[in-house]
Design a protein around this motif. Structure first.
Motif, PDB file in Angstrom:
ATOM      1  N   ALA A  21       7.778  -4.733   8.463  1.00  0.00           N
ATOM      2  CA  ALA A  21       6.252  -4.351   8.079  1.00  0.00           C
ATOM      3  C   ALA A  21       6.363  -3.244   7.187  1.00  0.00           C
ATOM      4  CB  ALA A  21       6.041  -4.029   9.421  1.00  0.00           C
ATOM      5  N   THR A  22       7.570  -2.375   6.923  1.00  0.00           N
ATOM      6  CA  THR A  22       7.645  -1.061   5.968  1.00  0.00           C
ATOM      7  C   THR A  22       7.963  -1.473   4.552  1.00  0.00           C
ATOM      8  OG1 THR A  22       9.724  -0.751   6.535  1.00  0.00           O
ATOM      9  CG2 THR A  22       8.162  -0.029   8.073  1.00  0.00           C
ATOM     10  N   HIS A  77      16.483  -3.921  -3.540  1.00  0.00           N
ATOM     11  CA  HIS A  77      15.491  -4.072  -2.344  1.00  0.00           C
ATOM     12  C   HIS A  77      15.427  -2.587  -2.115  1.00  0.00           C
ATOM     13  CE1 HIS A  77      12.873  -5.554   0.507  1.00  0.00           C
ATOM     14  NE2 HIS A  77      13.630  -5.196   1.491  1.00  0.00           N
ATOM     15  N   GLY A  78      16.480  -1.968  -1.749  1.00  0.00           N
ATOM     16  CA  GLY A  78      16.437  -0.555  -1.361  1.00  0.00           C
ATOM     17  C   GLY A  78      15.763   0.198  -2.188  1.00  0.00           C
ATOM     18  N   ALA A  79      16.168   0.370  -3.618  1.00  0.00           N
ATOM     19  CA  ALA A  79      16.015   1.136  -4.638  1.00  0.00           C
ATOM     20  C   ALA A  79      14.297   0.993  -4.888  1.00  0.00           C
ATOM     21  CB  ALA A  79      16.707   1.222  -5.664  1.00  0.00           C
ATOM     22  N   GLU A  80      13.900  -0.324  -4.660  1.00  0.00           N
ATOM     23  CA  GLU A  80      12.461  -0.594  -4.882  1.00  0.00           C
ATOM     24  C   GLU A  80      11.551   0.136  -3.767  1.00  0.00           C
ATOM     25  OE1 GLU A  80      12.915  -4.803  -5.153  1.00  0.00           O
ATOM     26  OE2 GLU A  80      13.504  -4.816  -7.012  1.00  0.00           O
ATOM     27  N   GLN A  81      11.985   0.646  -2.699  1.00  0.00           N
ATOM     28  CA  GLN A  81      11.343   1.346  -1.784  1.00  0.00           C
ATOM     29  C   GLN A  81      10.634   2.676  -2.339  1.00  0.00           C
ATOM     30  OE1 GLN A  81      10.399  -0.894   0.549  1.00  0.00           O
ATOM     31  NE2 GLN A  81      12.116  -2.021  -0.459  1.00  0.00           N
ATOM     32  N   PHE A  82      11.142   3.383  -3.351  1.00  0.00           N
ATOM     33  CA  PHE A  82      10.731   4.440  -3.923  1.00  0.00           C
ATOM     34  C   PHE A  82       9.830   4.373  -5.231  1.00  0.00           C
ATOM     35  CE2 PHE A  82      14.664   4.799  -1.629  1.00  0.00           C
ATOM     36  CZ  PHE A  82      14.439   5.640  -0.641  1.00  0.00           C
ATOM     37  N   ASP A  83       9.044   5.307  -5.137  1.00  0.00           N
ATOM     38  CA  ASP A  83       7.863   5.356  -6.178  1.00  0.00           C
ATOM     39  C   ASP A  83       8.506   5.929  -7.644  1.00  0.00           C
ATOM     40  OD1 ASP A  83       5.808   5.599  -7.983  1.00  0.00           O
ATOM     41  OD2 ASP A  83       4.300   6.751  -6.503  1.00  0.00           O
ATOM     42  N   GLN A 119       0.900  -1.162   0.195  1.00  0.00           N
ATOM     43  CA  GLN A 119       0.122  -0.122   0.007  1.00  0.00           C
ATOM     44  C   GLN A 119       0.737   1.316   0.090  1.00  0.00           C
ATOM     45  OE1 GLN A 119      -2.995  -0.068   3.409  1.00  0.00           O
ATOM     46  NE2 GLN A 119      -3.332  -2.225   2.925  1.00  0.00           N
ATOM     47  N   ARG A 120       0.521   2.063  -0.928  1.00  0.00           N
ATOM     48  CA  ARG A 120       1.261   3.305  -0.989  1.00  0.00           C
ATOM     49  C   ARG A 120       0.944   4.197   0.432  1.00  0.00           C
ATOM     50  NH1 ARG A 120       0.308   5.559  -7.170  1.00  0.00           N
ATOM     51  NH2 ARG A 120       1.517   3.873  -7.999  1.00  0.00           N
ATOM     52  N   GLY A 121       2.025   4.740   0.933  1.00  0.00           N
ATOM     53  CA  GLY A 121       1.956   5.400   2.093  1.00  0.00           C
ATOM     54  C   GLY A 121       2.209   4.778   3.484  1.00  0.00           C
ATOM     55  N   ARG A 122       2.035   3.361   3.289  1.00  0.00           N
ATOM     56  CA  ARG A 122       2.352   2.464   4.164  1.00  0.00           C
ATOM     57  C   ARG A 122       3.623   1.573   4.160  1.00  0.00           C
ATOM     58  NH1 ARG A 122      -1.770  -2.195   6.707  1.00  0.00           N
ATOM     59  NH2 ARG A 122      -0.376  -3.093   8.290  1.00  0.00           N
ATOM     60  N   HIS A 123       3.928   1.305   2.973  1.00  0.00           N
ATOM     61  CA  HIS A 123       5.254   0.334   2.392  1.00  0.00           C
ATOM     62  C   HIS A 123       5.760   1.362   1.805  1.00  0.00           C
ATOM     63  CE1 HIS A 123       1.755  -2.618   3.056  1.00  0.00           C
ATOM     64  NE2 HIS A 123       2.800  -3.322   4.093  1.00  0.00           N
ATOM     65  N   GLY A 124       7.315   0.906   1.945  1.00  0.00           N
ATOM     66  CA  GLY A 124       8.257   1.850   0.943  1.00  0.00           C
ATOM     67  C   GLY A 124       8.584   2.937   1.518  1.00  0.00           C
ATOM     68  N   GLY A 125       9.479   3.881   0.813  1.00  0.00           N
ATOM     69  CA  GLY A 125       9.677   5.109   1.340  1.00  0.00           C
ATOM     70  C   GLY A 125      10.913   5.302   2.143  1.00  0.00           C
ATOM     71  N   VAL A 126      11.226   6.392   2.716  1.00  0.00           N
ATOM     72  CA  VAL A 126      12.530   6.450   3.360  1.00  0.00           C
ATOM     73  C   VAL A 126      12.827   5.827   4.476  1.00  0.00           C
ATOM     74  CG1 VAL A 126      13.889   8.465   4.507  1.00  0.00           C
ATOM     75  CG2 VAL A 126      12.647   8.874   2.610  1.00  0.00           C
ATOM     76  N   CYS A 127      11.826   5.559   5.251  1.00  0.00           N
ATOM     77  CA  CYS A 127      11.587   4.632   6.428  1.00  0.00           C
ATOM     78  C   CYS A 127      12.159   3.191   6.397  1.00  0.00           C
ATOM     79  CB  CYS A 127      10.308   4.686   7.405  1.00  0.00           C
ATOM     80  SG  CYS A 127      10.192   3.352   8.882  1.00  0.00           S
TER      81      CYS A 127
END
Length: 590
Positions: free
Chosen positions: A239-240, A169-175, A22-30
């Motif tokens: 979870a992130t 895996h890290g790069a895929e965390q960003f939209d 889900q966008r906003g819940r998964h991925g991103g800087v965290c």
């Protein structure tokens, strides 16, 4: 399933429980932050083993300097080459999440073996004997060597899997659908190199000091503890994470398209007319199944003119079902083949970097390693480029890149290929400096009458730090540039494998270093009684000639790189980038 979850599934991402991300819940800087912390621990464990390994092999396992150098380059080369296996499995059958955990456990087992061997006196060769000022050392026997190499190559297997899975895996965390997300991804790669350096800093200072002063069992023990801590740290961020769904073997797609192109080339001479018809009609997936045709309607509707030979794989001539290709598959293979010349051009740079773990350490070991009353272990020399990278990486990301974006009015500012090219130029300069420093070191040995001695020379080891500084700078520009270049330019379904090319380049550089040492020795032995790089005393080596040879090869390689870089067109820019995003949104198979 709501619209956000459906969109996430279409994009090819799930959470660690295989539910739609889900966008906003998964991925991103965290999520990326957990990965960066893990990388510090992982690289600490790897470099704590590798950075001082050449001295462990020569002083404690009693291998010759040249044999020790080749063992180290082969070990590191294998570790980096196995990143291709990690990337392949991440794209094909498992996820980057699973591959990391499996690889970390494998590396942990290897480090445990090395720690036990270093701690147990009966598993080490006998201590060297001194008779009439001549030192006699018995090399490690076969059984003990088996344990040594088993531990090393378990570590190599684990490191390869981690290197092949953790960066993508890290790069895929960003939209990537937004400009902000792409900028964050670029920042991630810069800070990934920064975190590599943080782990390296601890390894080449604190851990190397422990190895030299307290014993190798403690050094291996710290490496073991670091990789052990990294596993729960990685799991803590589960979870992130958003995790890319494996899409099947990219190797199969590549082989299929190549065989189909060759097959159609032999079967028909009328391919050009068929391809022209395909590029202007909806039947551009002719030869594929009805299901693939339906998917093809959401894909790029034209065949590019690059690598036109591969367009023959789309010929309407009757072919076996398993050889029928879609335009999407052909264009993906073209993208991979286009980045291969760039990949090949970076191997020589990494061959130069291999010297930092081998001959450069041995050079420093023959020199005065004291700064005032403080004795610096030779294997801690990489602290100079590491500190420089740690300073330059944030400056590059927060000052140079924003300024260049404003100056050029482009998204990238400094292109990936320009970054890689800068690294290649610095490698040429570094090898010239290395040759000049070795000439000075040997002249001091001759003037002081220590040319035949193993005593430290009256010259500071800081001279060798010059080549470390330039090669470290080259590493910063090239490694971050390569990882981002291969990740963004590769098709969505092949990104882990493509990113692993950065580490495969390092592997081939280390292997090439071993080959060059053997080749130089073979050729020089033909007209000299003693090869350039042979014997137990480094003062008898003609290392300066070897470095000049490397400088010339690096210069020729730079010209080769410029030839291909000037002809490369980015696929993820402008309209092409929007088409790639559309494929990620609409095509169910990605």
């Amino acid at each position: 399933m709501d619209k956000g979850e459906e969109s996430s599934m279409r994009e090819g991402y799930v959470d660690w429980r295989s539910r739609p991300a889900q966008r906003g819940r998964h991925g991103g800087v965290c999520a990326a932050s957990f990965i960066l912390v893990v990388e510090i621990l992982e690289n600490l464990a790897f470099l704590a083993t590798a950075s001082n390994l050449v001295l462990y092999l020569s002083k404690f396992m009693h291998f010759s300097p040249s044999s020790s150098a080749n063992i180290v380059t082969n070990f590191m080369g294998t570790a980096f080459l196995l990143a291709l296996l990690g990337g392949f499995l991440s794209d094909s059958y498992f996820t980057t999440y699973c591959i990391y955990l499996i690889s970390a456990i494998t590396e942990l087992l290897g480090l445990l073996m090395l720690t036990v061997q270093a701690h147990t006196a009966s598993l080490n060769p006998p201590v060297c004997m001194s008779v009439n000022r001549n030192v006699s050392c018995e090399e490690v026997d076969r059984g003990k060597a088996v344990m040594l190499f088993a531990g090393l190559y378990l570590v190599a297997l684990g490191v390869g899997g981690i290197k092949g899975s953790l960066p993508p895996h890290g790069a895929e965390q960003f939209d990537e659908h937004t400009l902000h997300g792409r900028k964050q991804r670029s920042t991630f790669f810069n800070y990934y190199v920064f975190c590599l350096s943080c782990g390296a800093l601890i390894a080449v200072t604190f851990v190397v000091w422990i190895e030299d002063n307290k014993g190798w069992q403690w050094g291996f023990g710290i490496a073991t503890a670091a990789i052990l801590i990294s596993i729960p740290t990685f799991i803590l961020g589960s979870a992130t994470y958003r995790i890319k769904i494996p899409t099947g073997s990219p190797i199969t797609t590549i082989v299929k398209v190549l065989i189909a192109a060759i097959n159609q080339s032999r079967a028909s001479r009328k391919t050009n007319n068929a391809i022209e018809n395909m590029s202007t009609t909806p039947s551009n997936t002719a030869g594929a199944s009805d299901e693939e045709h339906a998917k093809g309607m959401t894909e790029i509707q034209t065949v590019t003119e690059d690598l036109k030979f591969l367009n023959r794989a789309l010929d309407t001539t009757p072919t076996p079902p398993w050889l029928r290709c879609t335009i999407k598959q052909v264009e993906e293979v073209k993208s991979v083949l286009k980045i291969l010349p760039i990949f090949m051009s970076t191997i020589m740079l990494n061959c130069c970097l291999a010297q930092l773990s081998t001959f450069s350490v041995q050079q420093a070991a023959t020199m005065n390693t004291k700064i005032g009353s403080l004795r610096i272990p030779p294997a801690s020399l990489p602290v100079f480029p590491v500190l420089f990278i740690m300073i330059l990486a944030p400056v590059y990301n927060h000052v140079i890149i924003p300024f260049s974006r404003k100056l050029t009015n482009t998204e990238m500012g400094i292109t990936h290929l320009q970054r890689i090219g800068t690294g290649l130029v610095l490698s040429v300069i570094a090898m010239a400096i290395a040759a000049l420093v070795e000439i000075k070191r040997k002249s001091v040995a001759l003037q002081s009458g220590l040319i035949n001695s193993t005593e430290p020379l009256p010259i500071t080891f800081l001279w060798v730090a010059l080549q470390y500084l330039f090669l470290g700078s080259a590493d910063l520009f090239s490694l971050a540039g390569m990882m981002e270049f291969f990740f963004t330019e590769a098709p969505f379904s092949m990104r882990s494998l493509a990113t692993s090319l950065s580490w495969a380049s390092l592997a081939m550089g280390y292997y090439l270093s071993s080959v060059l040492v053997q080749l130089v020795n073979s050729i020089t032995a033909a007209y000299r009684h003693t090869p350039w790089l042979y014997g137990s005393n480094l003062n008898h080596y003609h290392l300066e000639r070897f470095y000049w040879f490397m400088c010339i090869l690096s210069g020729l390689n730079l010209l080769h790189y410029i030839f291909w870089a000037r002809r490369y067109s980015y696929r993820t820019s402008g309209a092409n980038y929007q088409k790639e995003i559309q494929m990620g949104n609409e095509s169910p198979d990605v």
